[in-house]
Design an enzyme around this catalytic site. Structure first.
Site, PDB file in Angstrom:
ATOM      1  N   HIS A 186     -23.991  20.868   4.904  1.00 31.67           N
ATOM      2  CA  HIS A 186     -25.134  21.283   5.723  1.00 31.67           C
ATOM      3  C   HIS A 186     -25.619  22.685   5.374  1.00 31.67           C
ATOM      4  CE1 HIS A 186     -23.877  17.863   8.212  1.00 31.67           C
ATOM      5  NE2 HIS A 186     -25.133  17.846   8.594  1.00 31.67           N
ATOM      6  N   GLY A 187     -24.750  23.513   4.854  1.00 33.10           N
ATOM      7  CA  GLY A 187     -25.215  24.846   4.503  1.00 33.10           C
ATOM      8  C   GLY A 187     -24.073  25.761   4.151  1.00 33.10           C
TER       9      GLY A 187
END
Lengths: 323, 476
Positions: B326-327
């Site tokens: 996701h990051g």
């Protein structure tokens, strides 16, 4: 999902248009008509943006001062009270990144521009540059003729209503249904803008001091580092274009001032000092705790009303006229 | 180009008309039109990164061609390694390089300027995490001989860049999507109509529910220290609905758009807030990503083991990587690990009367309402990590919620618009076995009632749109 076994396939393009395209077009005709009408109606609502845009187009050749900033500046600087021809191009939640994009879009169009005024209020350096107000890009394009999209634009990019239907529906209702039209002068300054928390509390000092306020107290050194470097680039840009810079922070009321985070405040001040050391010709007008401003000069803790704006603008004018 | 922008509103009908007018002659023409449309769609965001998509497509196309020709296992492995290194390398460079450099510098107390690898000033290409996973899975599937390699480069380029799902999924497997490029598409009236309805539903979720919830979340999370427990809890609950409606809304629009062109994409969400357990949540949330990690990470690590510790280890690695996907931030990693922890607890085997059971077993026996509260509480807690800027902020918010700080004054921030959430839940609950709530509307209502319903939702979208927000999953 449709039954894959059921055969509803069409092979002729004409049949596709007739059985699918036509009903879709008929369905959307009222939607398109309504959207077009709304767009036209929105375009006719006088707003700070449209008036500032008109002013910019008419006076571009003579504008000497450009003022940038957030709603604090929009509410604090009445450009009509400044003796030099001034454009106040601030707007709500407008941060330095937008200021800089607007300045870059303006600088070649304003041949007589000599001074730019930037805002550095209490939390400015530790509040991230916001990108969520990108619905303003069509507004800037339509009224100021400035492309802030980071890409080539199309005619559709100038459409206001579709850029933020919720916001502009509210504007439409306010203007055409409730008839709550603000009064602007030719510089886009709102003359009857007294409504706010303080008026609601009848300017009762005790009530105001006990009233909860919205203030950013989030410390962020990373944001500070980025924003300060970005602001320094803005100062360098002004320097390269021979523009004088004035940094301002309008008055804020006691209830706001006492809730400020002291670390943020100290870092803001030391950052300003460091910037002044690099650009000593930059001038400051920090009026946050100026005792001359009374409770009746404010709409709320950090926004002046037109009475306060008159006082502050005169201070600014005086500074602009001193060498 | 955002799905909720006027540009897309103009782009889609043009692409649709050109596709069916010119492209109906044969598959090649159809695919050429799709490829052109997809590259225009992506190029309007940033044309420079088209070269990256093209390069990724070419690498994996030729990896697919070379794999079956390899004579030895070692040769096969090295060809697959090329795809893995390329895809993960690109992902690492654009998405994780700065994160790891910062972590490395911090670990060894280095100043950034002292360190030979300074951080890079690069932007993350939109959709990178989605299409690299898609191309990587293709190569792995060819390697495992689960699919035959594509021998048509045009079709393969279309598979990688198919515009409805290019920038935010669903992450399609080659075995589902690629064959659809190989066969001629005939316009399917029912499929197209259903596609439009799903687009409408997706827009409602995104523009009305997610963007209004974002107002609450942005306001309260901007200064958690100014808000009491109830406000923070309220914002955290709304954040769950914000990301759900933001991402599931995007998926609905993507799936609906694909249907207009005769394609069927995979379902990506299945009313996740009705999950009875955290484990079930991951079968209902971002389904294509969960399946990807199950097939390519969890499966090979767990190797069908019945050993609890082996499976738990595989689970933690998989969920940690899902978080990292996701990051590049510790908040996402903790988001993933927190869920791994709860799933591993749910899976603890207990022998009762000679029968091996776990918490999941009891959760399936309990009333739905209770289990939904249980799983939602845990999911919402993990979402606090997802939304917070850093771990300190996340722990501060959780602590403040638990402290019982009064929220005076408590404000809904968006007034009665918050009621769009119960409306969404009711509509999805009563149509829970369908792809979206408007699916069977044809058979239940006449045209007048149907159109009135569509106009009502278009009115909601126009009148009650929240401030326009980027799709959250674009940044991944």
């Amino acid at each position: 999902m449709p039954d894959p076994k059921k055969n509803s396939s069409i092979s002729s393009f004409k049949a596709i248009l007739k059985r699918f395209g036509l009903p879709v077009v008929i369905f959307f005709i009222p939607v398109v008509i309504i959207a077009t009408v709304l767009e036209v109606m929105v375009g006719k609502i006088p707003s700070t943006y449209s008036i500032v845009g008109d002013y910019l187009n008419k006076e571009a050749a003579d504008i000497e001062v450009a003022v940038f900033g957030s709603s604090q500046i929009k509410n604090s600087v009445d450009a009509s009270l400044i003796s030099k021809n001034t454009l106040n191009i601030s707007s709500s939640a407008q941060h330095h990144n937008t200021d800089f994009e607007l300045l870059k879009g303006l600088v070649d169009r304003l041949p007589n521009l000599k001074t730019v005024v930037f805002e550095v209020s209490y939390g400015h350096f530790e509040i991230p540059h916001n990108s969520k107000y990108y619905w303003k890009r069509p507004v800037f394009l339509k009224y100021y003729g400035i492309n802030t999209f980071d890409r080539a634009t199309t005619p559709a990019d100038s459409l206001l209503y579709m850029s933020h239907p919720g916001f502009f529906t509210k504007q439409l209702l306010g203007h055409y249904v409730k008839d709550s039209l603000p009064q602007f002068n030719r510089h886009g300054f709102e003359l009857n803008n007294y409504k706010g928390r303080f008026k609601k509390l009848n300017y009762d000092l005790q009530k105001i001091l006990n009233d909860p306020i919205n203030i950013s107290r989030r410390e962020s050194k990373e944001t500070l580092a980025y924003n300060a470097a970005y602001f320094k680039d803005m100062l360098a840009f002004c320097n390269n274009h021979g523009l004088e810079v004035v940094i301002i922070s309008p008055p804020t009321f006691a209830n706001y001032n006492e809730k400020r985070d002291q670390n943020i405040l100290k870092r803001r001040d030391s950052t300003l000092q460091a910037l002044l050391a690099a650009y000593p010709e930059v001038r400051l007008l920090i009026s946050e705790t100026d005792p001359r401003y009374m409770v009746t000069d404010f709409r709320n803790g950090n926004h002046l009303n037109p009475d306060g704006a008159e006082k502050f603008t005169k201070q600014l004018d005086s500074l602009l006229n001193t060498n | 180009m955002l799905f909720n922008s006027l540009s897309f509103g103009l782009f889609l009908p043009i692409a649709f008309l050109v596709y069916w007018a010119i492209g109906r002659q044969n598959i090649r023409q159809q695919n050429l039109v799709l490829l052109l449309a997809s590259y225009i769609f992506y190029g309007l965001w940033d044309w420079r990164f088209l070269s990256l998509i093209f390069a990724s497509s070419i690498v994996d196309y030729y990896v697919g061609i070379l794999l079956p020709k390899a004579q030895t296992k070692e040769r096969k492995n090295s060809i697959l390694a090329l795809s893995v290194v390329w895809n993960l390398g690109v992902l690492f460079l654009f998405k994780y390089y700065n994160f790891f450099i910062a972590g490395f510098s911090e670990l060894f107390a280095l100043n950034a300027e002292d360190y030979v690898f300074s951080s890079l000033r690069i932007i993350l290409p939109v959709g990178l995490s989605f299409y690299t996973f898609q191309t990587l899975s293709y190569s792995i599937d060819v390697y495992r001989e689960r699919i035959k390699p594509s021998t048509n480069i045009l079709n393969f380029l279309c598979f990688v860049s198919f515009f409805p799902q290019l920038v935010a999924g669903p992450i399609e497997r080659a075995r589902n999507l690629l064959p659809q490029f190989d066969k001629e598409r005939k316009f399917d009236l029912d499929l197209a109509k259903d596609g439009l309805r799903q687009i409408l539903w997706g827009l409602f979720k995104k523009v009305v529910v997610a963007d209004n919830a974002a107002v609450v979340v942005n306001t309260i999370y901007a200064s958690p220290e100014d808000h009491g427990s109830l406000s923070l809890l309220y914002a955290s609950v709304l954040f769950f609905f914000q990301i759900y409606c933001d991402f599931a809304g995007y998926s609905d629009i993507a799936i609906g758009t694909a249907r207009l062109f005769g394609f069927r994409l995979s379902k990506n969400f299945n009313i996740p807030y009705l999950s009875r357990s955290v484990a079930e949540f991951w079968q209902r949330w971002h389904i294509t990503l969960t399946k990807w990690f199950t097939d390519y990470v969890y499966g090979p690590l767990a190797k069908n083991s019945k050993n609890y510790l082996v499976r738990t280890g595989a689970l933690f690695i998989s969920m940690g990587l899902i978080g990292l996907w996701h990051g590049a931030n510790w908040t996402f990693i903790v988001f993933g690990l927190f869920q791994a922890l709860t799933i591993s607890i749910e899976r603890i085997p207990v022998t009762i009367k000679g029968k091996v059971v776990n918490i999941n077993y009891y959760l399936t026996k309990m009333p739905l309402g209770l289990t939904v509260i249980y799983s939602f509480t845990l999911i919402m807690t993990s979402c606090i990590f997802f939304r917070s800027e850093n771990l300190d902020m996340a722990f501060y918010i959780i602590g403040r919620i638990l402290e019982g700080v009064p929220s005076e004054p408590f404000s809904l921030e968006i007034g009665w618009r918050v009621l769009f959430i119960p409306l969404l839940i009711l509509m999805e609950y009563f149509t829970r076995n369908q792809d979206h709530p408007f699916v069977k509307i044809d058979s239940k209502t006449g045209r007048v009632a149907r159109w009135a319903m569509y106009y009502l939702f278009i009115f909601f979208i126009f009148r009650y749109a929240g401030p326009k927000e980027e799709f959250i999953y674009f940044q991944f």
